[in-house]
Write an enzyme that holds these catalytic residues in place. Sequence first.
Site, short mmCIF file in Angstrom:
data_model
loop_
_atom_site.label_atom_id
_atom_site.label_comp_id
_atom_site.label_asym_id
_atom_site.label_seq_id
_atom_site.Cartn_x
_atom_site.Cartn_y
_atom_site.Cartn_z
N ARG A 101 85.10 8.64 75.94
CA ARG A 101 84.15 7.72 75.35
C ARG A 101 82.91 7.70 76.22
O ARG A 101 83.00 7.44 77.42
CB ARG A 101 84.82 6.34 75.32
CG ARG A 101 84.24 5.38 74.35
CD ARG A 101 85.11 4.16 74.29
NE ARG A 101 85.13 3.39 75.53
CZ ARG A 101 85.16 2.07 75.58
NH1 ARG A 101 85.21 1.38 74.46
NH2 ARG A 101 85.18 1.44 76.72
N THR A 105 76.88 4.97 74.96
CA THR A 105 76.89 4.78 73.50
C THR A 105 78.23 4.25 72.99
O THR A 105 78.31 3.77 71.86
CB THR A 105 76.62 6.12 72.79
OG1 THR A 105 77.72 7.01 73.08
CG2 THR A 105 75.33 6.76 73.29
N ASP A 197 90.90 0.47 82.56
CA ASP A 197 90.85 1.82 81.98
C ASP A 197 92.25 2.44 82.02
O ASP A 197 92.78 2.74 83.10
CB ASP A 197 89.86 2.69 82.76
CG ASP A 197 89.61 4.01 82.07
OD1 ASP A 197 88.46 4.28 81.69
OD2 ASP A 197 90.59 4.78 81.89
N ASP A 200 92.51 6.02 83.67
CA ASP A 200 92.36 6.00 85.13
C ASP A 200 93.56 5.33 85.81
O ASP A 200 93.99 5.76 86.88
CB ASP A 200 91.07 5.27 85.51
CG ASP A 200 89.84 6.12 85.24
OD1 ASP A 200 89.98 7.35 85.16
OD2 ASP A 200 88.74 5.55 85.11
#
Length: 210
Positions: A101, A105, A197, A200
């Site tokens: 991602r 944006t 995340d 991660d």
Amino acid sequence: MVFESKHPLVKHKLALLRDMNTEPKQFRELVNELAVLIGYEAAADLPTREVDVHTPMGTAVEAQLDAKIGLIPILRAGLGMVDPIWDLIPNAEVWHIGMWRDEETLEPVWYYNKLEGTPRIGTAFILDPMLATGGSALATIDVVKQWGVARIKFLALIAAPEGIAAVHAAHPDVAIYTAAIDSHLNDIGYIVPGLGDAGDRQFGTITSSS
Ligand code: PRP
Ligand code: URA
């Protein structure tokens, strides 16, 4: 359709998964365990056919799965959900999709699409622990449908209302299964309270922007 698990085991494991002090090894184990519990629910309406099984004592009329499932993890974070669900459904096929991602944006950026040939699967389980804006989910659902698979289930661990709404608006036929529906997205597109995340945290690649 959205299924949100209320199961105590799911809630217990989710609490551990969300905890910012949970290290990658335990995080991966929890993703694995939660994927089993969500995969079990997503498989609840799969078709079966009747079979006679000869036991030492007689014949049991039993049921065998009568569905060809494709597991479609969205790399990277979806990878952690593959093995546990594959163990549940060993004759499933695994087809990979890769995207990240864009941080500005929030749009998905493709880097891998292994969907090729004529699909042999009747049902796709798209696997990704996080359904945030829904951009990655929508891009994946589009290519899975273009590939020729109409029956799709999206399996997440945490979903934001925004992502659920986006998937339902574009694909009302796609059922979503999740361990939790959270409050909202923050101004950088992360799920609140979420878990940070997911990629991660699984792979130990946490940086200042995770
Ligand atoms: C995360 C997550 C989803 C996506 C969700 O992946 O695993 O794929 O973000 O966000 P969205 O609903 O707004 O599209 P990420 O892009 O961080 O890549 P990674 O799995 O490689 O960490
Ligand atoms: N991707 C993640 O890994 N976490 C979020 O909260 C949103 C997108």
